[in-house]
Design an enzyme around this catalytic site. Structure first.
Site, mmCIF file in Angstrom:
data_model
loop_
_atom_site.group_PDB
_atom_site.id
_atom_site.type_symbol
_atom_site.label_atom_id
_atom_site.label_comp_id
_atom_site.label_asym_id
_atom_site.label_seq_id
_atom_site.Cartn_x
_atom_site.Cartn_y
_atom_site.Cartn_z
ATOM 1 N N GLY A 121 58.770 28.692 45.375
ATOM 2 C CA GLY A 121 57.325 28.506 45.266
ATOM 3 C C GLY A 121 56.720 29.062 43.993
ATOM 4 O O GLY A 121 55.498 29.089 43.841
ATOM 5 N N LYS A 147 45.358 30.303 28.524
ATOM 6 C CA LYS A 147 45.095 31.732 28.684
ATOM 7 C C LYS A 147 45.002 32.431 27.329
ATOM 8 O O LYS A 147 44.166 33.320 27.132
ATOM 9 C CB LYS A 147 46.188 32.366 29.545
ATOM 10 C CG LYS A 147 46.197 31.852 30.981
ATOM 11 C CD LYS A 147 47.433 32.311 31.735
ATOM 12 C CE LYS A 147 47.444 31.783 33.167
ATOM 13 N NZ LYS A 147 48.692 32.137 33.884
#
Length: 429
Positions: free
Chosen positions: A187, A205
């Site tokens: 995940g 970012k």
């Protein structure tokens, strides 16, 4: 006191955790804010979808615009991501004087100017701590704590997926494909990992970090971006043998003359003695270097529902306090307006591996070519013999344009069979 009413846009991985924290910590949050925070509505795409948290049916709506423009809404929390409809919804809320908390790095990096202008016009707050590095308090220190200092460089690991992949390649010898599959199974990576492994997430970012650090408007389009898909197990093993580790780094730095900044995301070799080398699995870590404060390091969980929701709640408390006090937080600071210089002007160092002919004079000719392009060699060693002969070179600092021209010339050199790998080096100069 009268509750402050909160509208939530999105009820996915992060949104469901925001709801959970609002419910579990309602008393503590009310005490910290000075008034209760009341969830007044949740905008979702589909009403009947099963969710990770129980939400009262009367709170759910598919009409996000009607929700954010309601007169009784005080604060809007946006965690749906993407550019549209997020941008239109945030602008609509800000134009009506509401405060907004967002985790939307892609939107902030592409068109943050529109959001900040809407916040200024509507006299509302725009907070976005959760947009970079999850739970790690990073943006507020840059925007507030270091406002009296001069930031020189921001260097860090800001994408957990790529750090997990590179860490597994380093620790187990796995190939990129195998490490990616493991990350997806656990995940840590999406079914379509493009945004992570090609560096788009980290570039967004980096743009946000650079804008805050250097008081200049920086967008994702200004960021030089390279991903990790071309990194091989051989590259990782070679770096390891030399005492280095490969990381995908976001690097935002002032030029030596202070008149421009470079903002880049790319894989780089760093010494194993560097603190960033020990950042394992899906964790993030960011170094900030300032004139007076020196080196500061921020480390923690950079992604995930609960860590990101923690940052969202921190911003929610801040804007709620401001609203009660009738004040606003810091506005966008772009007074410096520093030029973002292209990658070619960036000064960096390179590790180069060359497959070469095994005969006398090879090193001299290679060194002569480097010198012709104003790139000096720091270290060189020869490995193997015959068809396996290889020169491994680490350069001194030079402009990226000079290094690129050198690599092009090397490929045309008759004694060089192939440029086996080229990797930038950071952190030990």
């Amino acid at each position: 006191m009268k509750p402050l009413k909160v509208a939530l846009l999105g009820c996915g991985v992060v949104g469901s955790q925001v709801i959970r924290l609002l419910d579990e910590q309602d008393g503590d949050l009310a005490a910290r804010v000075g008034a209760p925070l009341e969830l007044a509505g949740v905008a979702v795409r589909r009403l009947g979808r099963k969710r990770d948290v129980d939400v009262a049916p009367e709170l759910l709506t598919t009409d996000a615009e009607a929700l954010v423009t309601r007169d009784d809404i005080d604060i809007v929390v946006e965690v749906i991501g993407g550019i549209e409809p997020a941008r239109s919804l945030i602008v609509a809320a800000l134009n009506r004087g509401k405060s907004v908390v967002t985790a939307n790095k892609a939107l902030l990096a592409e068109d943050g100017a529109t959001l900040h202008e809407a916040a200024r016009a509507g006299n509302g707050d725009l907070y976005f701590e959760a947009s970079v590095a999850g739970a790690i308090p990073l943006l507020r220190p840059l925007r507030e704590s270091l406002a009296g200092d001069r930031v020189q460089r921001v260097l860090g690991i800001v994408n957990g997926t790529t750090n997990y992949i590179l860490d597994k390649m380093d620790s187990t010898g796995a190939s990129f494909t195998d490490a990616l599959e493991e990350a997806q199974t656990l995940g840590y990576a999406e079914a379509d990992p493009t945004a992570d492994v090609e560096g788009f997430d980290a570039a967004a970012k980096a743009a946000i970090l650079a804008g805050l650090a250097f008081h200049s408007r920086v967008t994702a389009a200004d960021v030089h971006r390279e991903g990790i898909t071309e990194i091989t197990a051989t590259d990782v093993a070679s770096a390891k043998a030399m005492g280095y580790v490969i990381k995908l780094l976001a690097i935002c730095a002032r030029s030596d003359d202070g008149r421009s900044v470079g903002v880049r995301v790319h894989p780089a070799m760093i010494p194993r003695t560097h603190p960033l080398a020990g950042v394992r699995e899906a964790y993030n870590a960011v170094f900030v270097e300032a004139e007076s404060a020196g080196q500061l390091m921020f480390y923690g969980k950079g992604a995930g529902g609960a860590p990101t929701a923690s940052a969202v709640l921190g911003d929610l408390v801040a804007v709620a306090r401001n609203r009660l006090a009738g004040t606003r937080g810091p506005e966008e600071s772009t007074y410096a307006s520093l030029r973002v210089h292209p990658m070619g002007e960036t000064v960096t160092r390179c590790h180069v591996a060359l497959d070469v002919a095994d005969k006398p004079g090879v090193l001299a000719r290679v060194a002569e070519l480097f010198a012709a392009h104003d790139v000096s060699i720091q270290t060189v060693r020869q490995e193997g013999h015959g068809d396996d002969a290889q020169l491994v070179i680490v350069t001194h600092r030079a402009t990226d344009a000079a290094l690129t021209a050198t690599m092009k010339a090397l490929r045309d050199l008759d004694i060089v069979r192939a440029v086996a790998s080229v990797m930038r080096v950071e952190g030990d100069d």
